[in-house]
Design an enzyme around this catalytic site. Structure first.
Site, PDB file in Angstrom:
ATOM      1  N   PHE A   1      19.085 -19.953  24.860  1.00 28.61           N
ATOM      2  CA  PHE A   1      16.956 -19.772  24.351  1.00 28.61           C
ATOM      3  C   PHE A   1      17.753 -19.721  23.288  1.00 28.61           C
ATOM      4  O   PHE A   1      16.346 -20.389  22.402  1.00 28.61           O
ATOM      5  CB  PHE A   1      17.912 -18.220  24.864  1.00 28.61           C
TER       6      PHE A   1
ATOM      7  N   THR B   1      24.439 -12.087  14.034  1.00 27.90           N
ATOM      8  CA  THR B   1      23.586 -11.104  14.802  1.00 27.90           C
ATOM      9  C   THR B   1      24.490  -9.487  14.221  1.00 27.90           C
ATOM     10  O   THR B   1      24.849  -9.242  13.040  1.00 27.90           O
ATOM     11  CB  THR B   1      24.674 -10.377  16.687  1.00 27.90           C
ATOM     12  N   ASP B   2      23.007  -9.052  14.315  1.00 28.90           N
ATOM     13  CA  ASP B   2      23.340  -7.488  13.381  1.00 28.90           C
ATOM     14  C   ASP B   2      24.660  -6.275  14.233  1.00 28.90           C
ATOM     15  O   ASP B   2      24.636  -5.369  12.982  1.00 28.90           O
ATOM     16  CB  ASP B   2      21.823  -6.883  13.961  1.00 28.90           C
ATOM     17  N   GLU B   3      24.976  -6.812  15.276  1.00 28.04           N
ATOM     18  CA  GLU B   3      25.325  -5.573  16.040  1.00 28.04           C
ATOM     19  C   GLU B   3      27.653  -5.833  15.752  1.00 28.04           C
ATOM     20  O   GLU B   3      28.580  -5.614  15.637  1.00 28.04           O
ATOM     21  CB  GLU B   3      25.871  -6.590  17.594  1.00 28.04           C
TER      22      GLU B   3
ATOM     23  N   TYR C   1      32.337  -8.372  21.838  1.00 27.53           N
ATOM     24  CA  TYR C   1      31.426  -9.633  21.146  1.00 27.53           C
ATOM     25  C   TYR C   1      30.886  -9.433  20.014  1.00 27.53           C
ATOM     26  O   TYR C   1      31.207 -11.133  19.207  1.00 27.53           O
ATOM     27  CB  TYR C   1      29.984  -9.290  22.275  1.00 27.53           C
TER      28      TYR C   1
ATOM     29  N   LYS D   1      32.258 -11.988  17.260  1.00 26.86           N
ATOM     30  CA  LYS D   1      31.438 -12.612  15.707  1.00 26.86           C
ATOM     31  C   LYS D   1      31.337 -12.805  14.485  1.00 26.86           C
ATOM     32  O   LYS D   1      31.465 -13.435  13.602  1.00 26.86           O
ATOM     33  CB  LYS D   1      29.754 -12.102  16.640  1.00 26.86           C
TER      34      LYS D   1
HETATM   35  P1  NAD Z   1      22.530 -17.989  24.724  1.00 26.55           P
HETATM   36  O1  NAD Z   1      23.261 -17.461  25.282  1.00 26.55           O
HETATM   37  O2  NAD Z   1      20.918 -18.388  25.594  1.00 26.55           O
HETATM   38  O3  NAD Z   1      22.652 -19.909  24.708  1.00 26.55           O
HETATM   39  C1  NAD Z   1      23.896 -19.249  23.813  1.00 26.55           C
HETATM   40  C2  NAD Z   1      23.858 -21.723  24.054  1.00 26.55           C
HETATM   41  O4  NAD Z   1      25.549 -22.028  23.466  1.00 26.55           O
HETATM   42  C3  NAD Z   1      24.338 -22.369  25.943  1.00 26.55           C
HETATM   43  O5  NAD Z   1      22.934 -22.749  25.283  1.00 26.55           O
HETATM   44  C4  NAD Z   1      25.352 -22.461  25.490  1.00 26.55           C
HETATM   45  O6  NAD Z   1      25.641 -23.589  26.650  1.00 26.55           O
HETATM   46  C5  NAD Z   1      26.240 -22.437  24.887  1.00 26.55           C
HETATM   47  N1  NAD Z   1      27.697 -22.693  24.545  1.00 26.55           N
HETATM   48  C6  NAD Z   1      28.103 -21.696  24.461  1.00 26.55           C
HETATM   49  N2  NAD Z   1      29.553 -21.882  24.261  1.00 26.55           N
HETATM   50  C7  NAD Z   1      30.139 -22.629  24.182  1.00 26.55           C
HETATM   51  C8  NAD Z   1      30.896 -23.952  23.434  1.00 26.55           C
HETATM   52  N3  NAD Z   1      32.159 -23.247  23.693  1.00 26.55           N
HETATM   53  N4  NAD Z   1      30.036 -25.224  23.174  1.00 26.55           N
HETATM   54  C9  NAD Z   1      29.183 -25.458  23.071  1.00 26.55           C
HETATM   55  N5  NAD Z   1      27.517 -24.830  23.724  1.00 26.55           N
HETATM   56  C10 NAD Z   1      28.573 -23.528  23.671  1.00 26.55           C
HETATM   57  O7  NAD Z   1      22.040 -17.154  23.456  1.00 26.55           O
HETATM   58  P2  NAD Z   1      21.251 -17.156  22.200  1.00 26.55           P
HETATM   59  O8  NAD Z   1      20.298 -15.205  22.841  1.00 26.55           O
HETATM   60  O9  NAD Z   1      20.285 -18.069  21.788  1.00 26.55           O
HETATM   61  O10 NAD Z   1      22.092 -16.905  20.935  1.00 26.55           O
HETATM   62  C11 NAD Z   1      22.339 -17.633  20.216  1.00 26.55           C
HETATM   63  C12 NAD Z   1      22.633 -18.150  19.233  1.00 26.55           C
HETATM   64  O11 NAD Z   1      22.302 -16.332  18.173  1.00 26.55           O
HETATM   65  C13 NAD Z   1      23.857 -16.723  18.982  1.00 26.55           C
HETATM   66  O12 NAD Z   1      25.506 -17.345  18.217  1.00 26.55           O
HETATM   67  C14 NAD Z   1      23.917 -15.353  19.306  1.00 26.55           C
HETATM   68  O13 NAD Z   1      25.243 -14.702  19.266  1.00 26.55           O
HETATM   69  C15 NAD Z   1      22.954 -15.045  17.998  1.00 26.55           C
HETATM   70  N6  NAD Z   1      22.240 -14.501  18.476  1.00 26.55           N
HETATM   71  C16 NAD Z   1      21.101 -13.756  19.934  1.00 26.55           C
HETATM   72  C17 NAD Z   1      20.134 -12.535  19.851  1.00 26.55           C
HETATM   73  C18 NAD Z   1      19.555 -12.347  20.914  1.00 26.55           C
HETATM   74  O14 NAD Z   1      18.938 -11.447  20.942  1.00 26.55           O
HETATM   75  N7  NAD Z   1      19.675 -12.642  21.571  1.00 26.55           N
HETATM   76  C19 NAD Z   1      20.646 -12.179  18.457  1.00 26.55           C
HETATM   77  C20 NAD Z   1      21.134 -11.955  17.217  1.00 26.55           C
HETATM   78  C21 NAD Z   1      22.186 -13.384  17.532  1.00 26.55           C
HETATM   79  P1  TYD Z   2      20.968  -6.483  26.113  1.00 28.07           P
HETATM   80  O1  TYD Z   2      20.312  -6.694  26.365  1.00 28.07           O
HETATM   81  O2  TYD Z   2      22.238  -7.214  27.106  1.00 28.07           O
HETATM   82  O3  TYD Z   2      21.509  -6.379  24.235  1.00 28.07           O
HETATM   83  P2  TYD Z   2      22.451  -6.010  23.497  1.00 28.07           P
HETATM   84  O4  TYD Z   2      22.997  -5.232  24.256  1.00 28.07           O
HETATM   85  O5  TYD Z   2      22.492  -7.073  22.449  1.00 28.07           O
HETATM   86  O6  TYD Z   2      21.642  -5.152  22.231  1.00 28.07           O
HETATM   87  O7  TYD Z   2      20.453  -5.130  26.092  1.00 28.07           O
HETATM   88  C1  TYD Z   2      19.581  -4.378  25.214  1.00 28.07           C
HETATM   89  C2  TYD Z   2      19.997  -3.247  25.501  1.00 28.07           C
HETATM   90  O8  TYD Z   2      19.576  -2.833  26.409  1.00 28.07           O
HETATM   91  C3  TYD Z   2      21.046  -2.209  25.594  1.00 28.07           C
HETATM   92  O9  TYD Z   2      20.927  -0.661  24.455  1.00 28.07           O
HETATM   93  C4  TYD Z   2      21.305  -2.213  26.812  1.00 28.07           C
HETATM   94  C5  TYD Z   2      20.203  -2.327  27.917  1.00 28.07           C
HETATM   95  N1  TYD Z   2      20.050  -3.064  29.276  1.00 28.07           N
HETATM   96  C6  TYD Z   2      19.892  -1.236  30.197  1.00 28.07           C
HETATM   97  O10 TYD Z   2      19.952  -0.103  30.004  1.00 28.07           O
HETATM   98  N2  TYD Z   2      19.955  -1.474  31.346  1.00 28.07           N
HETATM   99  C7  TYD Z   2      20.104  -3.388  31.369  1.00 28.07           C
HETATM  100  O11 TYD Z   2      20.785  -3.771  32.976  1.00 28.07           O
HETATM  101  C8  TYD Z   2      20.919  -4.405  30.025  1.00 28.07           C
HETATM  102  C9  TYD Z   2      21.191  -5.927  30.539  1.00 28.07           C
HETATM  103  C10 TYD Z   2      21.023  -3.711  29.336  1.00 28.07           C
END
Ligand code: NAD
Ligand code: TYD
Length: 334
Positions: A11, A123-125, A147, A151
């Site tokens: 993503f 991540t902020d987590e 998770y 991280k």
């Molecule tokens: P995503 O799950 O959409 O994509 C992850 C990608 O990593 C995928 O393309 C997957 O195929 C690839 N991948 C997974 N394991 C792999 C491996 N062992 N080797 C090579 N490729 C691998 O995730 P995203 O939401 O795009 O998140 C990207 C980054 O941003 C992550 O590091 C995540 O921790 C961080 N992040 C995400 C969010 C969020 O809200 N989605 C917020 C803050 C930080």
């Molecule tokens: P999520 O998108 O999984 O992100 P994160 O856990 O990394 O913050 O969830 C966002 C918020 O939404 C989290 O408080 C969990 C809640 N949530 C639901 O209430 N229902 C759902 O089906 C999902 C996937 C998340």
């Protein structure tokens, strides 16, 4: 710049690659394992770009990583590769440990051997939950889930490579991202697709958990600033401009899709659920970054994108995701 982007088929990674190729004129090689969340469909509008190359491989595989560095001859590695869903980390943590710990280690070793700049996307987590106020880069690390704990381990390893080997590494920590191309296991795309299909909208617990929403294009630009201007060894938080309780996010989605509030179902809460995330972004703002997308407007655009791009989500919703959904929610999708 010449970049090696690991996890660029996901993503946020694909959003970052699109910006770097089309807006910055960079040369980009993606190394991605293509897990369930990684998709070549995410390259649809730049797959044929002459400055783009895709290699399939895992970051924990040293041969795949050195092959990618040979092919890309990059100045920097930007690492997005991760397992990213908290609920999956609770059910099955294995891949989280191997990708975040071992995978990050293999990339750091490769960056050290080739003397490359390194950006870890985090991540902020890692800070855990906060009742009031916002986390700064100095806040203690108190991750709650497998998770966020793995991280955090990756972040600490990155910092150890700066302190021990002078690796020019930086860390960018984002808050909750939303926008096009997000896999529908996450709150916002899950609720949009369920709302459009007349399915139940499963809210965990009371739905009063708060997230600090950032559009994926804003977070990607913040990562670009950290890549270009970040001081080696430093961490930069990038939070979105708005915070909202989950139940209010769901109500916005209901209004934007024409669904009904009767579709809301309060289901069992997530174990160890963090109540609130909030980031202070002063440090990355000092590098010249500002978020550009307010949540209300970005969410409307995201709903429209999912409504108009069923070619993207139809194969997901009719594939393995159905089985995941049944395991996680104990019910079938329409
Ligand atoms: P995503 O799950 O959409 O994509 C992850 C990608 O990593 C995928 O393309 C997957 O195929 C690839 N991948 C997974 N394991 C792999 C491996 N062992 N080797 C090579 N490729 C691998 O995730 P995203 O939401 O795009 O998140 C990207 C980054 O941003 C992550 O590091 C995540 O921790 C961080 N992040 C995400 C969010 C969020 O809200 N989605 C917020 C803050 C930080
Ligand atoms: P999520 O998108 O999984 O992100 P994160 O856990 O990394 O913050 O969830 C966002 C918020 O939404 C989290 O408080 C969990 C809640 N949530 C639901 O209430 N229902 C759902 O089906 C999902 C996937 C998340």
């Amino acid at each position: 710049m010449k970049l090696l982007v690991c996890g660029g088929a996901g993503f946020i990674g694909s959003t970052f690659v699109r910006q770097r190729l089309l807006e910055h004129g960079d040369e980009v090689t993606v190394l991605d394992k293509l897990t369930y969340a990684g998709r070549e469909e995410n390259f649809h509008d730049f797959a044929e770009h002459p400055s783009f190359r895709f290699l399939r491989g895992a970051i924990e595989d040293p041969a795949a990583v050195s092959g990618a560095i040979d092919a890309a001859a990059p100045q920097a590695i930007v690492n997005f590769a991760a397992e990213t869903h908290v609920d999956r980390s609770i059910a099955e943590p294995d891949a989280f440990v191997s990708t975040h710990a071992l995978g990050t280690y293999v990339l750091l070793e490769a960056a050290r051997a080739a003397a490359l700049r390194y950006v870890q996307v985090s991540t902020d987590e890692v800070y855990g939950s906060i009742e009031s106020g916002s986390f700064t880069e100095q806040s203690p690390l108190r991750p709650s889930s497998p998770y966020s704990a793995t991280k955090t381990g990756a972040d600490l390893l990155v910092q150890s490579y700066f302190h021990t080997y002078d690796l020019p590494a930086v860390i960018a920590r984002g808050s909750n991202n939303y926008g096009p191309y997000q896999y529908p296991e996450k709150l916002i795309p899950l609720m949009i697709l369920n709302a459009l299909h007349g399915d139940a909208l499963p809210v965990y617990g009371d739905g009063m958990q708060v997230r600090n929403w950032i559009h994926s294009t804003d977070f990607s630009r913040a990562i670009g600033h950290v890549l270009e201007h970040g001081v080696p060894g430093e961490v930069y938080n990038a939070g979105g401009p708005d915070e909202e309780a989950n139940i209010d996010v769901v109500k916005r989605i209901i209004a934007a899709t024409g669904a009904s509030e009767s579709q809301i179902e309060h289901v069992a809460d997530r174990p160890g659920h963090d109540r609130r995330y909030s980031l202070s972004s002063d440090k990355v703002r000092a590098l010249g970054w500002e978020p550009q997308v307010r949540f209300a407007e970005g969410l409307e655009q995201t709903v429209a994108w999912y409504r108009d791009n069923s070619w993207w989500w139809q194969p997901i919703r009719s594939g393995d995701y159905r089985a995941y959904y049944e395991r996680q929610y104990g019910r079938t999708l329409a």
